[in-house]
Scaffold this active site. Structure first.
Site, PDB file in Angstrom:
ATOM      1  N   GLU A 182       0.766  -1.327   0.629  1.00  0.00           N
ATOM      2  CA  GLU A 182       0.168   0.063   0.055  1.00  0.00           C
ATOM      3  C   GLU A 182       0.585   1.085   0.227  1.00  0.00           C
ATOM      4  OE1 GLU A 182      -2.832   0.169   3.119  1.00  0.00           O
ATOM      5  OE2 GLU A 182      -4.166  -0.978   1.742  1.00  0.00           O
ATOM      6  N   GLU A 251      -7.354  -7.134  -0.736  1.00  0.00           N
ATOM      7  CA  GLU A 251      -7.597  -7.349   0.102  1.00  0.00           C
ATOM      8  C   GLU A 251      -9.280  -7.535   0.232  1.00  0.00           C
ATOM      9  OE1 GLU A 251      -6.282  -4.670   3.441  1.00  0.00           O
ATOM     10  OE2 GLU A 251      -3.649  -5.578   2.760  1.00  0.00           O
TER      11      GLU A 251
END
Ligand SMILES: *[C@@H]1O[C@H](CO)[C@@H](O)[C@H](O)[C@H]1NC(C)=O
Ligand SMILES: *[C@@H]1O[C@H](CO)[C@@H](O)[C@H](O)[C@H]1NC(C)=O
Ligand SMILES: *[C@@H]1O[C@H](CO)[C@@H](O)[C@H](O)[C@H]1NC(C)=O
Ligand SMILES: *[C@@H]1O[C@H](CO)[C@@H](O)[C@H](O)[C@H]1NC(C)=O
Ligand SMILES: *[C@@H]1O[C@H](CO)[C@@H](O)[C@H](O)[C@H]1NC(C)=O
Length: 824
Positions: A182, A251
């Site tokens: 991320e 995710e």
């Protein structure tokens, strides 16, 4: 003549063929992950190995496989593996190689997200705190010291996997690996150095030659050949930056994490299924549930500040490893339904037709085989739709749902039509001996620190984690103030400005107050105090509760009293600035260093009999023994009544506890509408109760007959209220529509002992409050009893025939059952 040389040569040829011939190639295109030439759609779920025990792994993996997963995803947790620089630990539940081998044995793949920055609501995002103290280091940017350490650790992990033949090309389970994590979310503040860094990450990863694809999540500018992937509640709108990359949802947040003081998050099975179905409708290739099993933050592994010990996440497998129903089963059916179309989805062109502003029909069709597979979505958050597809049939598509049509003309699944049972768990106290635990207690010896004696001095207020290197939550700050009888004020206010997370203040050996901010941020402690003439000692105990794990430069966010300032404010606002006084320091508690929590060492501790006075005692250790609960149900400790601290069973940490931290009283409601976009404070529960009352004791921590529980209590509580319990399914409910099958199942060897409600017709309500509707087949109860009583599980086809009625039942008929599970 026997020629050794040629034999060796032949062996080399045979062995290399063995590894080559049994290896799997992993490639991809925009439609599929291609494993050994086979075009695949992948369902994966996150299970973090250190959030359970190695004894729990086989059962979790089996339940993941039964739930229809193809793969298990995990991060690699750097701080746990390298607690001191170049001193490694891969033992017990840190043995990720064993974890991968078990997954392989079960026939599943592995997605290995190395990071090694992992976020994960894990302490310091997975970085070891010693890294922070390396001279010249800057995290997650173009910094030589940092990049060296990152490369060394990443290479070590990759080499361990290679040595164990774990990459798919070696015949192992790892089909995908991730570098960084991320970074795109926080990259801008790092400027050009951030861009240089992410390019370096890609090159470094590539140079490791693992033979399977690398991914970067939330990295829209991912350098090729890194595949960028999406994290969130919904990712159907996501497009990778290379049109040849497969669309991957690394995710899919099935719920949310919890902080001390927060409510229980809940994301409905309907909405998770909706998110997944929409993702595949719009060309998805891989979906990973974050989390599939959330588990427990044992020890001091929870991130922060203020992440709870439970990391349940409302995942399909709950914290203890139980099936979280209906979520687990509803997703299982979804996987099976999408897999019906795997061949077509991975080899066809897609076309979308907007039937209305909210209804879209997506058709995948293979021109060669003529095969078709369809998704019919209704994204309206309140209006249901009935869609006439002419020759392909008419379908009722509830609001906020996706219908899956096998062959484009047969409904096999709708995300809002849940046929799976709901399970209601209860906690039970099943050993008489454990009902009234007998306690002893011991003081945390604080004579040294209350008198101002530490192990190190500085004329400034130090940042906490850098100084403790996070070997403990606790840092003592102590200083002396001399009061001259004539001039100085005696009644003053002590003001301490701290960066958090929790502060306990003592003056002249007396506790004067404890404080923290609701969210673990900076706060100011202000208390009136009386100083005596002569020397006064101020003792401040600062505690961290999980180090920050996310944001740009999060690693630099200070903890502890760091710089203060600390003032004494007298009448007329005459202020004494203590910030540059001589401060004495000590890391940790005496009991911690002497291992009071370990039964082996605690025999040397002077444990005193428990008296009424012991209740609410702060800075104290409590000890008791309990019997192992019989059976196989998960074991939990009910810590209602305790304040804040840390608990150990037979010397093993079950985590920090803080049941006195109560969740807010607003925004909980009885009903939860699955329709409309989910965010983490929608459908929350547990208002007004301890944010975490129960703490998991894995059965592998227990032994023989007698087990020792030791607690450290910081702010005072009542150990007399503590009990050891087990968790079991008590009530099960199912509500299935005409044409489907109602399956009911107890667990832990229990059987269905009573049918509390059964109605075939048009029953209403939900588990716990089912009601008969306008019509109902009278002998439903008898028939369900016949099918289910005395069994561990039963299944009933929901058709008129099953209920002995022949006259055409309405297609709107359904069967609702509520049953009780009991010990045989
Ligand atoms: C259908 O509608 C969506 C959103 O309104 C739009 O983005 C999409 O391009 C439309 N698709 C077609 C095939 O018209
Ligand atoms: C002391 O300071 C506070 C806050 O700055 C102020 O409200 C108060 O009036 C002051 N008191 C005196 C006596 O100056
Ligand atoms: C108190 O001392 C600290 C450290 O020397 C300093 O940073 C701060 O500005 C001082 N406060 C005042 C009001 O002078
Ligand atoms: C209550 O829930 C709504 C949405 O469900 C949310 O927008 C709001 O922020 C929540 N309020 C609090 C105090 O959490
Ligand atoms: C149903 O119960 C039987 C034992 O009565 C057991 O063997 C079987 O595995 C169970 N099936 C499921 C799906 O739980």
């Amino acid at each position: 003549m026997f020629n050794l040389g040629s034999l060796v040569l032949w062996l080399v040829v045979i062995l290399s063929c063995l590894s080559f011939c049994t290896g799997n190639s992993v490639t991809y295109d925009s439609n599929a992950i291609i494993i050994n030439g086979k075009r695949r759609i992948i369902f994966s779920g996150s299970i973090h190995y250190p959030r359970s025990t190695d004894a729990m792994w086989p059962d979790l993996i089996k339940k993941a496989k039964d739930g229809g997963l193809d793969a298990i995803e995990t991060y690699i947790f750097w701080d746990r593996h390298e607690p001191q620089r170049q001193k490694y630990d891969f033992s017990g539940n840190l043995d990720f190689i064993k974890f991968f081998q078990l997954i392989h044995d079960a026939g599943l793949y592995v997605l290995m997200r190395i990071g090694p920055y992992v976020c994960a609501e894990w302490n310091y995002g997975g970085f070891p705190v010693w890294l922070h103290n390396m001279p010249g280091i800057e995290f997650r940017t173009d910094n030589k010291v940092y990049k060296n350490e990152m490369q060394t650790f990443t290479t070590k992990i990759v080499n361990m996997c290679k040595q164990a033949n774990l990459f798919a090309t070696q015949g192992g389970p790892i089909i995908i690996a991730q570098i960084e994590n991320e970074y795109g979310n926080v990259m801008t503040p790092y400027g050009d150095a951030g861009k240089t860094y992410i390019n370096w990450c890609a090159q470094m990863a590539e140079s490791l030659n693992i033979g399977v694809p690398w991914i970067m999540c939330q990295q829209s500018d991912a350098p090729q050949p890194m595949i960028n992937t999406c994290n969130g509640f919904y990712c159907d709108n996501f497009t990778p930056n290379n049109p040849k990359s497969p669309k991957m949802f690394t995710e899919n947040w099935v719920g949310w994490f919890k902080k001390w003081g927060e409510k229980d998050p809940h994301r409905t099975a309907e909405d998770v299924a909706f998110s997944v179905a929409k993702f595949f409708q719009f060309g998805g290739v891989l979906n990973n549930y974050y989390m599939y099993h959330g588990g427990t933050n044992f020890g001091r592994t929870s991130g922060g500040p203020f992440i709870t010990t439970s990391y349940d996440y409302d995942a399909p497998l709950d914290e203890y490893g139980n099936l979280n129903q209906p979520k687990w089963g509803h997703l299982r059916q979804l996987h099976a339904s999408i897999k019906l179309g795997e061949k077509i989805l991975t080899s066809s062109t897609r076309s979308d037709r907007n039937i209305s502003s909210s209804v879209t029909l997506t058709t995948f069709s293979n021109p060669t085989t003529g095969g078709r597979f369809c998704f019919l979505s209704n994204t309206d958050a309140s209006n249901d739709a009935t869609i006439d597809l002419e020759a392909d049939g008419t379908y009722f598509v509830p609001a906020w749902s996706v219908t899956i049509l096998d062959g484009c003309n047969k409904e096999v699944y709708n995300t809002a039509k849940v046929n799976t049972q709901t399970s209601v768990f209860v906690k039970e106290q099943n050993e008489k001996e454990n009902a009234q635990l007998s306690w002893t207690w011991a003081r945390e010896h604080m004579r040294d620190t209350l008198l101002g004696t530490g192990t190190f001095k500085a004329n400034q207020l130090l940042e906490q984690k850098g100084f403790t290197v996070d070997v403990s939550d606790y840092l003592w700050y102590m200083t002396n103030v001399d009061i001259d009888q004539t001039s100085s004020p005696r009644d003053v206010t002590l003001q301490v400005n701290t960066k958090g997370h929790v502060l306990h203040a003592f003056v002249n050996r007396r506790h004067i107050g404890s404080e923290w901010a609701n969210n673990g941020q900076s706060f100011v402690l202000e208390k009136p105090i009386s100083l005596k003439s002569g020397t006064n000692t101020i003792t401040l105990l600062s505690a961290t509760v999980g180090l920050k794990n996310y944001d740009a430069f999060y690693d630099m966010v200070p903890t502890g009293i760091d710089g203060g300032p600390v003032y004494l404010i007298g009448s007329g606002n005459v202020t004494t600035n203590l910030s540059s006084n001589s401060w004495s320091y000590k890391v940790g508690l005496n009991g911690e260093m002497k291992q009071f929590y370990n039964p082996t060492f605690s025999s040397k501790v002077k444990w005193r009999p428990f008296e009424h006075k012991s209740i609410r005692r702060r800075m104290a250790w409590f000890k008791t023994n309990f019997k192992i609960p019989s059976g196989v149900d998960p074991v939990v400790l009910d810590l209602q009544g305790m304040g804040k601290g840390h608990a150990w069973v037979n010397g093993q940490s079950i985590g920090r506890f803080w049941p006195s931290f109560i969740a807010g009283n607003d925004n909980c409601s009885e009903t939860c509408d699955y329709r409309g976009a989910y965010e983490s404070n929608k459908c929350v529960g547990n208002c007004g109760n301890p944010s975490q009352r129960w703490y998991h004791i894995p059965r592998s921590f227990l032994s023989g007959d007698t087990n020792t529980l030791i607690l450290f209590e910081e702010i005072g509580g009542n150990p007399k209220q503590i009990s050891v319990q087990t968790i079991t399914i008590q009530t099960i409910c199912g509500h299935a529509n005409e044409g489907s099958t109602l399956e009911l199942s107890c667990q832990g060897g229990r059987i269905i002992s009573e049918i509390q409600f059964a109605s075939y017709g048009n029953p209403e309500g939900k588990c716990g409050s089912f009601k008969h509707g306008l019509w109902n087949v009278v002998n439903t109860l008898l028939l369900v009893e016949k099918a289910c009583i005395g069994k561990e599980n039963c299944s009933i086809d929901v058709t008129g025939e099953s209920f002995e009625i022949s006259d055409a039942t309405s297609s709107l008929a359904s069967l609702a059952v509520q049953a009780l599970c009991s010990k045989k």
